[in-house]
Motif scaffolding. Structure first.
Motif, mmCIF file in Angstrom:
data_model
loop_
_atom_site.group_PDB
_atom_site.id
_atom_site.type_symbol
_atom_site.label_atom_id
_atom_site.label_comp_id
_atom_site.label_asym_id
_atom_site.label_seq_id
_atom_site.Cartn_x
_atom_site.Cartn_y
_atom_site.Cartn_z
ATOM 1 N N ALA A 122 82.011 103.126 39.181
ATOM 2 C CA ALA A 122 81.112 104.557 40.269
ATOM 3 C C ALA A 122 79.718 104.073 40.725
ATOM 4 O O ALA A 122 79.332 103.686 40.958
ATOM 5 C CB ALA A 122 81.958 105.296 40.410
ATOM 6 N N SER A 123 79.574 104.486 38.791
ATOM 7 C CA SER A 123 77.911 104.616 38.382
ATOM 8 C C SER A 123 76.713 103.031 38.652
ATOM 9 O O SER A 123 76.407 102.751 39.061
ATOM 10 C CB SER A 123 78.132 104.583 37.171
ATOM 11 O OG SER A 123 78.489 106.492 36.776
ATOM 12 N N LYS A 124 78.233 102.504 37.518
ATOM 13 C CA LYS A 124 77.236 101.036 37.989
ATOM 14 C C LYS A 124 77.585 100.095 39.750
ATOM 15 O O LYS A 124 75.905 99.819 39.917
ATOM 16 C CB LYS A 124 78.769 99.608 37.325
ATOM 17 C CG LYS A 124 77.674 98.695 37.280
ATOM 18 C CD LYS A 124 76.829 98.609 35.233
ATOM 19 C CE LYS A 124 76.678 97.322 35.255
ATOM 20 N NZ LYS A 124 75.867 97.065 33.433
ATOM 21 N N ALA A 125 78.242 100.658 40.236
ATOM 22 C CA ALA A 125 77.788 100.029 41.604
ATOM 23 C C ALA A 125 76.807 100.930 42.402
ATOM 24 O O ALA A 125 76.048 100.485 42.936
ATOM 25 C CB ALA A 125 79.758 100.885 42.248
ATOM 26 N N LEU A 133 81.685 94.865 46.490
ATOM 27 C CA LEU A 133 83.327 94.672 46.719
ATOM 28 C C LEU A 133 84.158 95.487 46.263
ATOM 29 O O LEU A 133 84.120 94.197 44.404
ATOM 30 C CB LEU A 133 83.708 93.409 46.945
ATOM 31 C CG LEU A 133 84.752 93.320 47.256
ATOM 32 C CD1 LEU A 133 85.157 93.790 49.024
ATOM 33 C CD2 LEU A 133 85.431 91.813 47.957
ATOM 34 N N TYR A 134 84.521 96.200 46.131
ATOM 35 C CA TYR A 134 85.935 97.008 45.448
ATOM 36 C C TYR A 134 86.644 96.558 46.009
ATOM 37 O O TYR A 134 87.358 96.735 47.450
ATOM 38 C CB TYR A 134 85.421 98.188 45.401
ATOM 39 C CG TYR A 134 86.887 98.910 44.297
ATOM 40 C CD1 TYR A 134 86.432 99.125 42.994
ATOM 41 C CD2 TYR A 134 87.876 99.773 45.085
ATOM 42 C CE1 TYR A 134 87.556 100.028 42.059
ATOM 43 C CE2 TYR A 134 88.895 100.432 44.616
ATOM 44 C CZ TYR A 134 88.576 100.901 43.130
ATOM 45 O OH TYR A 134 89.274 101.176 42.751
ATOM 46 N N VAL A 171 84.394 105.802 54.188
ATOM 47 C CA VAL A 171 85.578 105.822 52.381
ATOM 48 C C VAL A 171 85.617 104.511 52.575
ATOM 49 O O VAL A 171 85.976 104.127 50.970
ATOM 50 C CB VAL A 171 86.675 106.851 52.957
ATOM 51 C CG1 VAL A 171 87.934 105.261 53.828
ATOM 52 C CG2 VAL A 171 87.235 106.763 51.838
ATOM 53 N N PHE A 172 85.365 103.829 53.775
ATOM 54 C CA PHE A 172 85.410 102.058 52.735
ATOM 55 C C PHE A 172 83.892 101.750 52.519
ATOM 56 O O PHE A 172 84.380 100.446 52.676
ATOM 57 C CB PHE A 172 85.916 101.484 53.716
ATOM 58 C CG PHE A 172 87.671 101.603 53.491
ATOM 59 C CD1 PHE A 172 88.313 101.830 52.366
ATOM 60 C CD2 PHE A 172 88.613 102.334 54.739
ATOM 61 C CE1 PHE A 172 89.942 102.024 52.541
ATOM 62 C CE2 PHE A 172 89.907 102.978 54.522
ATOM 63 C CZ PHE A 172 90.346 102.401 53.326
ATOM 64 N N PHE A 173 83.547 102.018 53.468
ATOM 65 C CA PHE A 173 82.126 101.338 53.404
ATOM 66 C C PHE A 173 81.005 102.010 52.996
ATOM 67 O O PHE A 173 80.807 103.394 53.622
ATOM 68 C CB PHE A 173 82.095 100.453 54.429
ATOM 69 C CG PHE A 173 80.655 99.932 55.249
ATOM 70 C CD1 PHE A 173 80.589 98.278 54.279
ATOM 71 C CD2 PHE A 173 79.279 100.261 55.831
ATOM 72 C CE1 PHE A 173 79.698 97.536 54.403
ATOM 73 C CE2 PHE A 173 78.342 99.091 55.884
ATOM 74 C CZ PHE A 173 78.699 97.787 55.280
ATOM 75 N N LYS A 174 79.912 102.187 52.519
ATOM 76 C CA LYS A 174 78.447 102.600 51.248
ATOM 77 C C LYS A 174 77.459 102.233 51.604
ATOM 78 O O LYS A 174 77.340 100.625 51.299
ATOM 79 C CB LYS A 174 78.212 103.196 50.490
ATOM 80 C CG LYS A 174 80.515 104.111 50.301
ATOM 81 C CD LYS A 174 80.254 105.745 50.502
ATOM 82 C CE LYS A 174 81.905 106.402 49.755
ATOM 83 N NZ LYS A 174 81.631 107.186 50.994
ATOM 84 N N GLU A 175 77.048 101.990 53.010
ATOM 85 C CA GLU A 175 75.760 101.527 53.056
ATOM 86 C C GLU A 175 74.311 102.147 52.660
ATOM 87 O O GLU A 175 74.110 103.551 53.198
ATOM 88 C CB GLU A 175 75.243 100.875 54.077
ATOM 89 C CG GLU A 175 74.452 100.331 54.375
ATOM 90 C CD GLU A 175 73.752 98.981 55.820
ATOM 91 O OE1 GLU A 175 73.767 97.642 56.184
ATOM 92 O OE2 GLU A 175 74.784 99.484 56.424
ATOM 93 N N ILE A 229 78.456 98.439 49.409
ATOM 94 C CA ILE A 229 79.266 98.803 48.561
ATOM 95 C C ILE A 229 80.478 98.309 49.728
ATOM 96 O O ILE A 229 81.159 100.274 50.014
ATOM 97 C CB ILE A 229 79.781 100.117 47.770
ATOM 98 C CG1 ILE A 229 78.312 100.445 46.698
ATOM 99 C CG2 ILE A 229 80.403 100.214 46.638
ATOM 100 C CD1 ILE A 229 77.969 101.345 45.866
ATOM 101 N N GLU A 230 81.354 97.735 49.283
ATOM 102 C CA GLU A 230 82.717 97.975 50.386
ATOM 103 C C GLU A 230 83.786 98.198 49.464
ATOM 104 O O GLU A 230 84.054 97.109 48.878
ATOM 105 C CB GLU A 230 82.827 96.414 51.312
ATOM 106 C CG GLU A 230 83.685 96.040 52.468
ATOM 107 C CD GLU A 230 83.919 95.181 52.406
ATOM 108 O OE1 GLU A 230 84.341 94.649 53.588
ATOM 109 O OE2 GLU A 230 82.970 94.271 52.812
#
Length: 140
Positions: free
Chosen positions: A62-65, A78-79, A116-120, A127-128
């Motif tokens: 999570a930190s690296k992403a 992509l996770y 919850v599934f997409f952070k822009e 981050i998807e």
């Protein structure tokens, strides 16, 4: 001919994370995560971590992403987890708290449409999160 494998490391990564990433209200302390400091500094296109429980693998990811999404504009991360519930849990318990509790990181994610599934973020990075199966009862 030599098949020497060379690790690419960047010690600035763990420094940036130690200065800017908060977990449970506190900055990451690499004295508590000493084995992981080496992993945080690796800059490999592919990485497999074989490790026991409770040493910080999910926090690392999570930190690296979150960090890569603000340090590299228009970066796409992509996770993929096996199940939908696992993707939701990781997003809610690891990724979102790191983004929301880390003031420097949070400043970049003040953008509508995050779920919850997409952070822009405002740099065009995202981050998807997705999953390979709908439920644990689906045929393999």
């Amino acid at each position: 001919m030599s098949n020497t494998f060379k690790l690419k490391k960047d010690p600035r990564t763990s420094k940036f994370i130690a200065d800017n990433i908060y977990v449970e209200g506190r900055k990451i302390d690499f004295n508590l995560y000493e084995p992981m400091k080496f992993v945080y500094d690796l800059e490999q296109p592919e990485l497999l971590i074989l490790a026991g429980r409770q040493i910080g693998k999910s926090v690392y990811l999570a930190s690296k992403a979150a960090t890569k999404s603000i340090l590299v504009p228009h970066n796409r991360i992509l996770y993929v987890s096996p199940l939908e519930a696992q993707a939701k849990t990781w997003s809610k318990t690891k990724l979102n708290p790191i983004i929301m509790d880390s003031p420097y990181i949070k400043a970049f994610f003040k953008r509508s449409g995050n779920n919850v599934f997409f952070k822009e973020n405002m740099l065009g990075s995202y981050i998807e999160l997705t999953y390979a199966s709908l439920t644990s009862e689906d045929p393999q």
